[in-house]
Motif scaffolding. Structure first.
Motif, PDB file in Angstrom:
ATOM      1  N   LYS A  76       0.841  -1.196   0.000  1.00 36.99           N
ATOM      2  CA  LYS A  76       0.000   0.000   0.000  1.00 36.99           C
ATOM      3  C   LYS A  76       0.879   1.250   0.000  1.00 36.99           C
ATOM      4  O   LYS A  76       1.826   1.360   0.758  1.00 36.99           O
ATOM      5  N   SER A  77       0.530   2.167  -0.878  1.00 32.49           N
ATOM      6  CA  SER A  77       1.244   3.427  -0.976  1.00 32.49           C
ATOM      7  C   SER A  77       0.893   4.317   0.220  1.00 32.49           C
ATOM      8  O   SER A  77      -0.249   4.315   0.681  1.00 32.49           O
ATOM      9  N   MET A  99       0.419   7.335   0.141  1.00 28.48           N
ATOM     10  CA  MET A  99      -0.462   8.398  -0.355  1.00 28.48           C
ATOM     11  C   MET A  99      -1.310   7.821  -1.486  1.00 28.48           C
ATOM     12  O   MET A  99      -1.025   6.721  -1.955  1.00 28.48           O
ATOM     13  N   PRO A 100      -2.360   8.501  -1.898  1.00 30.84           N
ATOM     14  CA  PRO A 100      -3.189   7.968  -2.987  1.00 30.84           C
ATOM     15  C   PRO A 100      -2.327   7.620  -4.205  1.00 30.84           C
ATOM     16  O   PRO A 100      -1.372   8.338  -4.532  1.00 30.84           O
ATOM     17  N   PRO A 101      -2.641   6.497  -4.871  1.00 29.33           N
ATOM     18  CA  PRO A 101      -1.803   6.049  -5.994  1.00 29.33           C
ATOM     19  C   PRO A 101      -1.533   7.118  -7.057  1.00 29.33           C
ATOM     20  O   PRO A 101      -0.411   7.224  -7.543  1.00 29.33           O
TER      21      PRO A 101
END
Length: 146
Positions: free
Chosen positions: A57-58, A60-62
């Motif tokens: 999971k990043s 921040m938003p992808p």
């Protein structure tokens, strides 16, 4: 950022790969040169569907992370996918040869074609994949003054 598919950029990467040595000193981080080659090979292989990286999971938003990765400078010793952190030593010449082979396979895939799903970002375009791999290789070759 140029794309790895651009012949002049790809040629410069290949020249820089030829210039590194097993004893090339790192400028930052903890990887030695054979570990760095193994590391970039994990990402190249995954980008063409010949390897896998654990989904991660990043922070921040992808879409924001994709923009950051392509257009912003990368900090030294930045976090990476945990499954691409090298353990132990690797055969320098074998990893360098594999890197060149993976680059050749990577650029043989047309940018406009479908690309494997990225474990962190989901579906990606060939343009994004090519820019990301170009930047990743450049980053780590600079790590070893190549």
């Amino acid at each position: 950022m140029p794309m790895l598919h651009e012949p002049a950029f790809r040629s410069s990467i290949e020249t820089r790969l030829d210039a590194i040595r097993p004893d090339s000193p790192r400028q930052w981080g903890t990887m030695n040169v054979d570990q760095m080659l193994w590391h970039v090979n994990q990402f190249l292989a995954a980008a063409i569907g010949e390897g896998t990286l654990e989904p991660q999971k990043s922070p921040m938003p992808p879409a924001v992370m994709k923009f950051f990765l392509i257009y912003m400078p990368w900090p030294k010793s930045a976090p990476t996918n945990k499954s691409a952190i090298p353990q132990g030593q690797h055969d320098f010449e074998a990893e360098r040869a594999r890197c060149k082979e993976l680059i050749a396979k990577f650029v043989s895939r047309p940018v406009e074609s479908d690309w494997p799903v990225d474990p962190s970002f989901g579906p990606v375009s060939g343009k994004f994949a090519s820019k990301l791999q170009a930047k990743h290789l450049d980053h780590h070759l600079r790590q070893f003054k190549a």
